[in-house]
Write a protein that holds these residues in place. Structure first.
Motif, mmCIF file in Angstrom:
data_model
loop_
_atom_site.group_PDB
_atom_site.id
_atom_site.type_symbol
_atom_site.label_atom_id
_atom_site.label_comp_id
_atom_site.label_asym_id
_atom_site.label_seq_id
_atom_site.Cartn_x
_atom_site.Cartn_y
_atom_site.Cartn_z
ATOM 1 N N GLU A 1 3.280 6.028 -5.666
ATOM 2 C CA GLU A 1 3.001 6.137 -7.102
ATOM 3 C C GLU A 1 1.852 7.093 -7.377
ATOM 4 O O GLU A 1 1.925 7.931 -8.288
ATOM 5 N N LEU A 2 0.814 7.011 -6.574
ATOM 6 C CA LEU A 2 -0.350 7.877 -6.743
ATOM 7 C C LEU A 2 0.015 9.334 -6.496
ATOM 8 O O LEU A 2 -0.394 10.229 -7.252
ATOM 9 N N CYS A 3 0.799 9.571 -5.459
ATOM 10 C CA CYS A 3 1.212 10.949 -5.141
ATOM 11 C C CYS A 3 2.107 11.520 -6.238
ATOM 12 O O CYS A 3 1.982 12.694 -6.607
ATOM 13 N N ALA B 1 0.826 -1.206 0.000
ATOM 14 C CA ALA B 1 0.000 0.000 0.000
ATOM 15 C C ALA B 1 0.863 1.259 0.000
ATOM 16 O O ALA B 1 0.515 2.262 -0.638
ATOM 17 N N ALA B 2 1.999 1.219 0.685
ATOM 18 C CA ALA B 2 2.899 2.374 0.710
ATOM 19 C C ALA B 2 3.472 2.650 -0.674
ATOM 20 O O ALA B 2 3.588 3.808 -1.103
ATOM 21 N N GLU B 3 3.851 1.587 -1.372
ATOM 22 C CA GLU B 3 4.393 1.750 -2.725
ATOM 23 C C GLU B 3 3.348 2.342 -3.668
ATOM 24 O O GLU B 3 3.648 3.218 -4.492
ATOM 25 N N TRP B 4 2.100 1.898 -3.542
ATOM 26 C CA TRP B 4 1.061 2.423 -4.415
ATOM 27 C C TRP B 4 0.708 3.864 -4.042
ATOM 28 O O TRP B 4 0.424 4.690 -4.902
ATOM 29 N N ARG C 1 4.644 15.483 -2.896
ATOM 30 C CA ARG C 1 5.969 15.001 -2.524
ATOM 31 C C ARG C 1 5.944 14.318 -1.149
ATOM 32 O O ARG C 1 5.279 14.784 -0.239
ATOM 33 N N ILE C 2 6.687 13.237 -1.069
ATOM 34 C CA ILE C 2 6.916 12.539 0.205
ATOM 35 C C ILE C 2 8.388 12.725 0.563
ATOM 36 O O ILE C 2 9.256 12.384 -0.227
#
Length: 373
Positions: free
Chosen positions: A291-293, A285-288, A299-300
């Motif tokens: 990608e969505l952001c 879920a973190a990877e997706w 930015r993260i």
């Protein structure tokens, strides 16, 4: 019913067996349902289910989905020896065949678990067969094949811990060496190794609070009712409620079920600063989320700080990008293998144990103080 020291499910099973053998229930007659048995004998539904499952495994009854259970003719009844599971060979004689069932192997968490198992159950002491089980159906088939092949023991990372098959119950009733990883089946007492998910949830939220975040969202790729997710989400709710902070939560956050409209609502909440940080239920879920952001320029960690469970496969230089809760996955696999060895050595006298490992917060590049945003 006699007041013997026999477990209640066995007492119910034996009483029904006698009634079928005596002709009280003729072939084709309907057997009382699990609900009716639970009420009649003042036991739990799971106890009634165990009794009916054992009767079915021994051929005394057959089941029709949606209709119930029915008595079989006498020639269908099996002798107890026909259902005896394979006895594990002594570890000193020859390689002990072990089957490991796990939903996937490519992510860090699963890969580390596999390493922990295979480095503990080494050849020539053991021969480990790894099976990837992406669905309940595949998991059930793999379990049946493991038993048919003479496998001495199973280490299982369940696909779905909310339900379990007759095969799992059969293994449990026959005290077959079985160790569960990451989660447990409700009503089934078996050895298990898992992480302290409640503490992990608190570690994630407290880290974000220490950075000044107050608008923290919990994001899960499954339903909040899923066993592991519910514990992590419960810790998030408790930590935020203790600070009298608002709750923001998103479930079923994955490409298959999360709609474009739902995605826009989440991203707009980040843009408007209604959400400045997120605790994410796992690495996928973190990877997706990343990608969505990235598709909309969020930015993260500058716009959104993120803490997830397990290490995602994304790096910044030589370091992981994400701050994450480490479940000590390698140790989880190693301890599961040790529990299986214990089961081999103690045989039918084996006592099931549940080991809960301490999580650790690994701080990297996906979180920063809110003042810097």
């Amino acid at each position: 019913m006699s007041t013997s020291s026999m477990p209640m499910y066995e007492q119910i099973q034996h009483e029904l067996m006698e009634q079928i053998q005596s002709g009280l229930f003729q072939p084709g007659d309907r057997i009382p349902s699990e609900k009716e048995l639970a009420e009649r004998y003042h036991v739990s539904r799971i106890t009634a289910v165990k009794a009916l499952t054992e009767l079915a495994l021994n051929g005394y009854i057959y089941r029709v989905q949606g209709r119930g259970s029915f008595a079989n003719p006498l020639d269908k009844h099996l002798k107890p020896s026909a259902l005896k599971l394979a006895n594990p060979p002594k570890l000193s004689d020859e390689p002990c065949p072990v089957t490991v069932l796990i939903p996937e192997h490519a992510d860090y968490h699963s890969g580390s678990i596999i390493q922990g198992i295979t480095q503990t159950l080494c050849f020539p002491e053991c021969f480990v067969r790894l099976v990837l089980t992406h669905t309940n159906q595949l998991e059930e088939y793999a379990l049946e094949q493991a038993l048919k092949s003479g496998c001495a023991g199973v280490i299982l990372f369940p696909v779905d811990c909310e339900v379990y098959s007759d095969t799992i119950l059969r293994m449990h009733l026959n005290k077959f060496p079985l160790v569960l990883i990451d989660r447990c089946f409700p009503g089934i007492q078996s050895s298990c190794v898992c992480c302290d998910n409640e503490k992990g949830g608190w570690l994630a939220v407290e880290h974000l609070l220490s950075l000044g975040h107050r608008n923290i969202c919990f994001i899960a790729d499954s339903s909040f009712r899923e066993q592991v997710t519910s514990v992590r989400y419960g810790a998030y709710v408790a930590a935020m409620t203790e600070q009298q902070l608002p709750l923001h939560a998103v479930e079923r956050f994955n490409p298959q079920t999360f709609s474009q409209e739902e995605g826009e609502r989440l991203l707009n909440a980040v843009r408007s600063r209604k959400i400045t940080a997120a605790v994410v239920s796992n690495s996928h879920a973190a990877e997706w989320l990343l990608e969505l952001c990235q598709t909309v320029g969020i930015r993260i960690p500058e716009d959104l700080s993120v803490v997830c469970f397990d290490q995602p496969r994304i790096f910044q230089g030589r370091e992981p990008l994400f701050t994450y809760v480490e479940q000590n996955s390698f140790e989880m696999g190693r301890r599961a293998a040790e529990l299986l060895k214990e089961a081999f050595e103690s045989g039918q006298e084996h006592i099931c144990r549940k080991l809960v490992l301490e999580p650790k917060l690994m701080i990297h590049h996906s979180t920063q103080t809110i003042q810097e945003i």
